[in-house]
Design an enzyme around this catalytic site. Structure first.
Site, PDB file in Angstrom:
ATOM      1  N   GLY A   1      17.377  -6.365  34.361  1.00  0.00           N
ATOM      2  CA  GLY A   1      17.156  -5.587  33.161  1.00  0.00           C
ATOM      3  C   GLY A   1      17.884  -6.242  32.018  1.00  0.00           C
ATOM      4  CB  THR A   2      18.602  -9.787  30.718  1.00  0.00           C
ATOM      5  OG1 THR A   2      17.152 -10.260  30.758  1.00  0.00           O
ATOM      6  CG2 THR A   2      19.379 -10.014  31.927  1.00  0.00           C
TER       7      THR A   2
ATOM      8  CG  HIS B   1       3.773 -12.879  30.456  1.00  0.00           C
ATOM      9  ND1 HIS B   1       3.727 -12.508  32.060  1.00  0.00           N
ATOM     10  CD2 HIS B   1       3.312 -14.156  30.459  1.00  0.00           C
ATOM     11  CE1 HIS B   1       3.192 -13.509  32.589  1.00  0.00           C
ATOM     12  NE2 HIS B   1       2.983 -14.436  31.845  1.00  0.00           N
TER      13      HIS B   1
HETATM   14  C1  GAR Z   1      11.380 -11.515  32.377  1.00  0.00           C
HETATM   15  O1  GAR Z   1      11.695 -12.921  32.365  1.00  0.00           O
HETATM   16  C2  GAR Z   1      10.288 -10.786  31.968  1.00  0.00           C
HETATM   17  O2  GAR Z   1       9.509 -11.515  30.912  1.00  0.00           O
HETATM   18  C3  GAR Z   1       9.417 -11.071  33.204  1.00  0.00           C
HETATM   19  O3  GAR Z   1      10.379 -10.715  34.379  1.00  0.00           O
HETATM   20  C4  GAR Z   1      11.751 -11.037  33.711  1.00  0.00           C
HETATM   21  C5  GAR Z   1      12.498  -9.691  33.761  1.00  0.00           C
HETATM   22  O4  GAR Z   1      13.925  -9.858  33.605  1.00  0.00           O
HETATM   23  N1  GAR Z   1       8.233 -10.123  33.439  1.00  0.00           N
HETATM   24  C6  GAR Z   1       7.254 -10.492  34.136  1.00  0.00           C
HETATM   25  O5  GAR Z   1       7.180 -11.658  34.439  1.00  0.00           O
HETATM   26  C7  GAR Z   1       6.031  -9.521  33.640  1.00  0.00           C
HETATM   27  N2  GAR Z   1       4.828 -10.388  33.986  1.00  0.00           N
HETATM   28  P1  GAR Z   1      14.757  -8.824  33.084  1.00  0.00           P
HETATM   29  O6  GAR Z   1      14.815  -7.638  34.373  1.00  0.00           O
HETATM   30  O7  GAR Z   1      16.324  -9.236  33.256  1.00  0.00           O
HETATM   31  O8  GAR Z   1      14.671  -8.102  31.989  1.00  0.00           O
END
Ligand code: GAR
Length: 213
Positions: free
Chosen positions: A15-16, A124
């Site tokens: 969830g950053t 993405h």
């Molecule tokens: C992020 O890098 C986001 O762009 C990616 O997962 C990570 C989630 O991080 N999403 C995908 O790859 C979707 N296709 P977070 O939970 O720390 O926001």
């Protein structure tokens, strides 16, 4: 006070990006919108703690049996068939204006994306159309970028339609790949230099435009 656009953020993990959105709300980068609901498909997602700490309503909607959450949020267990219907119910009950996929690791059906045409955006971690589509998510995206030897990568915010990572592009930001990068190091740089900036900006821009049209 003027009405704010009501945003639901769908998450699966750390969830950053959710944190960046909540911080942007605090700092005023996001002024026209407000996160009013966070939904996770995983009970152990740290994103739930981030929502809880900011007093944002959060819930788990999961296909996993016997899931419990340590983050003091309701856990709704559903069958595979009812997963999307339950998410739609939660969103529609709260009259959400914009749905943000922020690290939500489920592919949504055409039925779902058609229900919210032009109302769902996703972040993405690559410059679409590179390293995107089914199988490209999270760290895998950066592994693929390093394996290919690209010198520039980045992040994309786009509308969500029935094609994975195929909807209209809203914003992109390039990030340099550096000598000695690991997938983890590159992921962090792409988040810091691109995702955490362009996602809140896109939310503000869309909300502002739609509130005043
Ligand atoms: C992020 O890098 C986001 O762009 C990616 O997962 C990570 C989630 O991080 N999403 C995908 O790859 C979707 N296709 P977070 O939970 O720390 O926001």
């Amino acid at each position: 006070m003027d009405r704010k656009f009501k945003v639901a953020v769908l998450v699966s993990g750390g969830g950053t990006n959710l944190q960046a959105i909540l911080d942007a709300q605090k700092s005023g980068v996001i002024n026209s919108a407000e996160v009013s609901l966070v939904i996770s498909n995983r009970a152990d997602a740290y994103a739930l703690r981030r929502a809880h700490d900011r007093g944002v309503e959060a819930m788990v909607i999961t296909k996993k049996k016997g899931a419990v959450s340590e983050y003091d949020v309701p856990v709704i267990e559903v069958s595979k068939e009812n997963f999307e219907a339950e998410i739609i119910k939660a969103i529609d009950e709260r009259e959400i204006d914009l749905i943000v996929l922020a690290g939500f690791m489920c592919i949504l059906s055409e039925n779902f994306t058609k229900h919210y045409e032009d109302k769902i955006i996703n972040v993405h971690p690559s410059l679409i159309p590179s390293f995107c589509g089914e199988g490209f998510y999270g760290l895998h995206v950066h592994e693929a970028a390093l394996a290919k030897g690209v010198k520039v990568t980045g992040a994309t915010v786009h509308f969500v339609n029935e094609i994975p990572d195929g909807g209209r592009i809203i914003a992109q930001k390039a990030v340099a790949v550096e000598e000695g990068d690991t997938p983890e190091i590159l992921q962090r740089r792409v988040m810091e230099e691109a995702e955490w900036i362009i996602l809140p900006e896109a939310i503000e821009r869309i909300s502002n435009e739609r509130l005043h049209k």
